[in-house]
Design an enzyme around this catalytic site. Structure first.
Site, mmCIF file in Angstrom:
data_model
loop_
_atom_site.group_PDB
_atom_site.id
_atom_site.type_symbol
_atom_site.label_atom_id
_atom_site.label_comp_id
_atom_site.label_asym_id
_atom_site.label_seq_id
_atom_site.Cartn_x
_atom_site.Cartn_y
_atom_site.Cartn_z
ATOM 1 N N ASP A 60 22.002 0.559 -15.419
ATOM 2 C CA ASP A 60 22.234 -0.899 -14.465
ATOM 3 C C ASP A 60 20.981 -1.934 -14.758
ATOM 4 O OD1 ASP A 60 21.850 -2.858 -12.377
ATOM 5 O OD2 ASP A 60 20.933 -1.266 -11.174
ATOM 6 N N CYS A 97 0.918 -1.182 0.244
ATOM 7 C CA CYS A 97 -0.096 0.492 0.006
ATOM 8 C C CYS A 97 0.812 1.382 -0.206
ATOM 9 C CB CYS A 97 -0.829 -0.090 1.039
ATOM 10 S SG CYS A 97 -1.904 1.466 1.530
ATOM 11 N N CYS A 111 -5.428 0.205 5.817
ATOM 12 C CA CYS A 111 -5.302 1.421 6.295
ATOM 13 C C CYS A 111 -7.214 1.829 5.383
ATOM 14 C CB CYS A 111 -4.265 2.563 5.513
ATOM 15 S SG CYS A 111 -4.982 2.976 3.956
ATOM 16 N N CYS A 132 -6.576 -2.102 0.697
ATOM 17 C CA CYS A 132 -5.288 -2.433 2.199
ATOM 18 C C CYS A 132 -6.317 -2.587 3.061
ATOM 19 C CB CYS A 132 -4.706 -0.977 1.765
ATOM 20 S SG CYS A 132 -3.787 -1.550 3.497
ATOM 21 N N CYS A 185 0.114 3.376 3.399
ATOM 22 C CA CYS A 185 0.236 2.791 5.070
ATOM 23 C C CYS A 185 1.775 2.089 5.164
ATOM 24 C CB CYS A 185 -0.104 2.759 5.774
ATOM 25 S SG CYS A 185 -0.997 0.688 5.270
#
Length: 418
Positions: free
Chosen positions: A337, A197, A217, A214, A200
């Site tokens: 990278d 999430c 929250c 979620c 949170c």
């Protein structure tokens, strides 16, 4: 659009001259150098060029260029459109795009994810279009959660109307910061960057795709007004109206792009049926999805810059009898990278003739070997075609998947096909 101040007019003229010179000397399309020259003369030129226009800013990790092109194509129903639809997506490119078409009231600007807050503040757009967020160029880009937070903060300080993909939790969380939003169920094939999430940090519940929430929250997928049904190739507009897409761009990702484009065009007052008609006219975007015939073989070019992009490219490959060429570089525009190669599942290529090329082909070869995908190494597309023709004179088609600079090198070898 209001008349530009004298200093801004001078900056715009000098920028366009620099861009023209760049094109004339074969150094590029001039989008970047033109903007740089103009900014030296008038640092606030972008804001001045944006005044009096109805702009849409388009940002995402994948699909920005295509969706910008689609929206611009739809808006041409209304007249001229100022746009950077070939990918110069930083402020210098935006300045060139707006300078090149000063009379256009409507504009569509592709915006690099990192520059969105800055460009949003400078241009005060009517719409901000958000599609997806996933890892990309990790050697020089911030974590996508931080990027989403910057988007959310910038949107909360603006009056723009957001048009966003509700199926991507990071995009939805960022878009929820805006005072007004239109939500589109545009899908999310790549979910590996969106299990937590963004509010949170709790683990998202995804029991029934595309819905997510979620449990910690209460953050959840916004209710959508637009959707795309990939199984039936259908756009579902507000009120339940269903429109067959029948695009000339392949795959679920482009259906998603088209749904976002149709929702954006509706904000300008265009009916979705007419928008879809115009979207069908597009068959390639800056070389993406273009096919060229060389040595009697149709070579189709697919761009894939990160794990999410490669997953979408695999989904539109031709049947296994068609060989595929994979090309990877690691220049500055690609990100140096290449560890992201290990996030891609290449097992789908088993049973297919696979060739690897590009500056970092050994990195790619090792990754394929680990996934037990047989491969052959080569230097050029024509070399591969010669090898294939010698073995299979009847071969008619090859797919090429390449990351950014590898794609541009291959495209240039064929005359920068559009």
């Amino acid at each position: 659009m209001s008349e530009l101040p004298l200093r801004a007019q001078l900056a715009s003229v000098l920028g366009r001259s620099a861009a023209s010179l760049s094109r004339a000397t074969g150094r590029g399309d001039g989008s970047v150098i033109g903007g740089r020259v103009a900014l030296k003369v008038e640092p606030d030129l972008l804001a001045k060029l944006a005044q009096g226009r109805r702009l849409a800013l388009v940002s995402a990790t994948n699909g920005k260029t295509t969706t910008t092109r689609l929206i611009a194509q739809a808006l041409r129903e209304l007249g001229e459109v100022a746009t950077n639809e070939y990918g110069a997506n930083m402020p210098t490119g935006h300045i060139t795009a707006l300078s090149d078409n000063k009379s256009a009231i409507n504009g569509v600007l592709e915006v690099d994810e990192k520059y969105l807050p800055q460009v949003l503040k400078a241009t005060s757009p009517a719409f901000v279009v958000l599609m997806n967020l996933s890892r990309d160029q990790m050697d020089r880009a911030s974590e996508i959660n931080l990027l989403a937070k910057k988007w959310r903060t910038a949107l909360s300080q603006s009056n723009t109307h957001v048009i966003a993909n509700a199926d991507d939790p990071l995009v939805a969380w960022a878009g929820l910061g805006a005072p007004n939003a239109t939500w589109v169920s545009a899908g999310q094939r790549w979910k590996e960057d969106a299990w937590c999430c963004p509010e949170c940090g709790g683990h998202l519940k995804r029991d029934q795709d595309p819905y997510w929430e979620c449990p910690e929250c209460g953050l959840s997928r916004p209710e959508t007004a637009w959707a795309v049904d990939n199984d039936s190739d259908t756009l579902i507009a507000p009120g339940g109206q269903q429109i067959k897409l029948r695009l000339n761009l392949p795959g679920d990702a482009n259906r998603s792009n088209a749904a976002i484009a149709a929702a954006t065009a509706a904000g300008y007052g265009l009916h979705p049926e007419r928008t879809v008609e115009r979207l069908r006219e597009i068959s390639s975007v800056a070389g993406r999805y273009t096919s060229v015939v060389t040595m009697g073989v149709e070579v189709r070019l697919l761009l894939a810059k990160n794990p999410a992009g490669w997953l979408e490219s695999f989904a539109v490959l031709d049947p296994p009898r068609v060989p595929v060429i994979l090309a990877v570089n690691a220049q500055i525009p690609d990100g140096k990278d290449t560890s992201w190669l290990w996030d891609v599942d290449y097992r789908v290529l088993r049973g297919r003739r696979v060739f690897v090329m590009g500056e970092r082909r050994t990195d790619l070869a090792l990754r394929l070997e680990t996934d037990e995908v047989p491969f052959e190494v080569a230097d050029r597309v024509d070399e591969i075609l010669g090898r294939l023709k010698a073995e299979r004179p009847d071969i008619t088609k090859v797919d090429v998947i390449a990351n950014y600079t590898a794609f541009q090198q291959i495209r240039t070898a064929y005359g920068r096909v559009q």
